[in-house]
Write an enzyme that holds these catalytic residues in place. Sequence first.
Site, PDB file in Angstrom:
ATOM      1  N   TYR A 176     -12.230  13.489 -16.930  1.00 46.01           N
ATOM      2  CA  TYR A 176     -11.461  14.694 -16.578  1.00 46.01           C
ATOM      3  C   TYR A 176     -10.052  14.305 -16.112  1.00 46.01           C
ATOM      4  O   TYR A 176      -9.057  14.885 -16.554  1.00 46.01           O
ATOM      5  CB  TYR A 176     -12.204  15.480 -15.492  1.00 46.01           C
ATOM      6  CG  TYR A 176     -11.430  16.660 -14.963  1.00 46.01           C
ATOM      7  CD1 TYR A 176     -11.228  17.796 -15.748  1.00 46.01           C
ATOM      8  CD2 TYR A 176     -10.876  16.637 -13.683  1.00 46.01           C
ATOM      9  CE1 TYR A 176     -10.498  18.879 -15.265  1.00 46.01           C
ATOM     10  CE2 TYR A 176     -10.150  17.722 -13.202  1.00 46.01           C
ATOM     11  CZ  TYR A 176      -9.963  18.826 -13.995  1.00 46.01           C
ATOM     12  OH  TYR A 176      -9.235  19.883 -13.521  1.00 46.01           O
TER      13      TYR A 176
ATOM     14  N   GLU B 220     -12.444  27.074 -11.382  1.00 42.61           N
ATOM     15  CA  GLU B 220     -11.775  26.858 -10.090  1.00 42.61           C
ATOM     16  C   GLU B 220     -12.284  27.851  -9.048  1.00 42.61           C
ATOM     17  O   GLU B 220     -12.474  27.498  -7.888  1.00 42.61           O
ATOM     18  CB  GLU B 220     -10.250  26.963 -10.235  1.00 42.61           C
ATOM     19  CG  GLU B 220      -9.608  25.835 -11.023  1.00 42.61           C
ATOM     20  CD  GLU B 220      -9.624  24.477 -10.335  1.00 42.61           C
ATOM     21  OE1 GLU B 220     -10.039  24.376  -9.171  1.00 42.61           O
ATOM     22  OE2 GLU B 220      -9.219  23.503 -10.989  1.00 42.61           O
TER      23      GLU B 220
ATOM     24  N   TRP C  59     -15.342  19.561  -6.538  1.00 45.08           N
ATOM     25  CA  TRP C  59     -15.019  19.708  -7.958  1.00 45.08           C
ATOM     26  C   TRP C  59     -16.022  18.968  -8.829  1.00 45.08           C
ATOM     27  O   TRP C  59     -16.351  19.411  -9.926  1.00 45.08           O
ATOM     28  CB  TRP C  59     -13.585  19.260  -8.219  1.00 45.08           C
ATOM     29  CG  TRP C  59     -13.148  19.468  -9.635  1.00 45.08           C
ATOM     30  CD1 TRP C  59     -12.735  18.526 -10.509  1.00 45.08           C
ATOM     31  CD2 TRP C  59     -13.078  20.723 -10.350  1.00 45.08           C
ATOM     32  NE1 TRP C  59     -12.420  19.105 -11.734  1.00 45.08           N
ATOM     33  CE2 TRP C  59     -12.626  20.450 -11.643  1.00 45.08           C
ATOM     34  CE3 TRP C  59     -13.375  22.038 -10.004  1.00 45.08           C
ATOM     35  CZ2 TRP C  59     -12.442  21.443 -12.611  1.00 45.08           C
ATOM     36  CZ3 TRP C  59     -13.199  23.032 -10.964  1.00 45.08           C
ATOM     37  CH2 TRP C  59     -12.741  22.728 -12.248  1.00 45.08           C
TER      38      TRP C  59
END
Length: 195
Positions: free
Chosen positions: A19, A41, A49
């Site tokens: 990522y 998000e 995350w």
Amino acid sequence: MDKKKRCPWPGDTPIYIDYHDNEWGRPTHDDRELFEMLVLESMQAGLSWITVLKKREAFREAFDGFDPEKVALYDDEKIEELMNNEKIIRNRRKITAAVNNAKLFLKVQEEYGSFDKFIWKYVDNTPIIGHWEKIEDMPASTPLSDRISKDLKKMGFQFLGTTIIYSFMQSVGMVNDHIKECFVYQETVGRKRMQ
């Protein structure tokens, strides 16, 4: 093991490294991808995350590939189905916010031609470059993320506070917050712009 110099946050977790290396901070202009990141998000609120990233494929499957036209049509039955899906984050307020936001996302597309045109206008279609030496120097929000969050809230968007918006801006490359010594910073900003 590759010897690339990276921001410290991905550590040695492969999904996080992928990522970081291939998405985070790189400009995204595809509306479907922008919608995906808005949803993910907002799902992150109060979580890490990495938790969201590990569930990303399950989210893609559950949310029809993050097609905003399909998500905007989700009814109570579909929301219950999502609430029973153990592979995703099952938070009713976040799921209903995703459906609400899909409807508004379509309105923005209709009004501006694309969500991309609307959101990137905030940075004059040019990424803001953070010239950070250390990750600790980076803000969690900025006056610009405050403004975008307020504007989106006025339009009716939910679960998109200033911290979530700043994180979104980083993820889609509106802000490039890779530290200076990171190879992605070198690739995206270039040595010429380093002062």
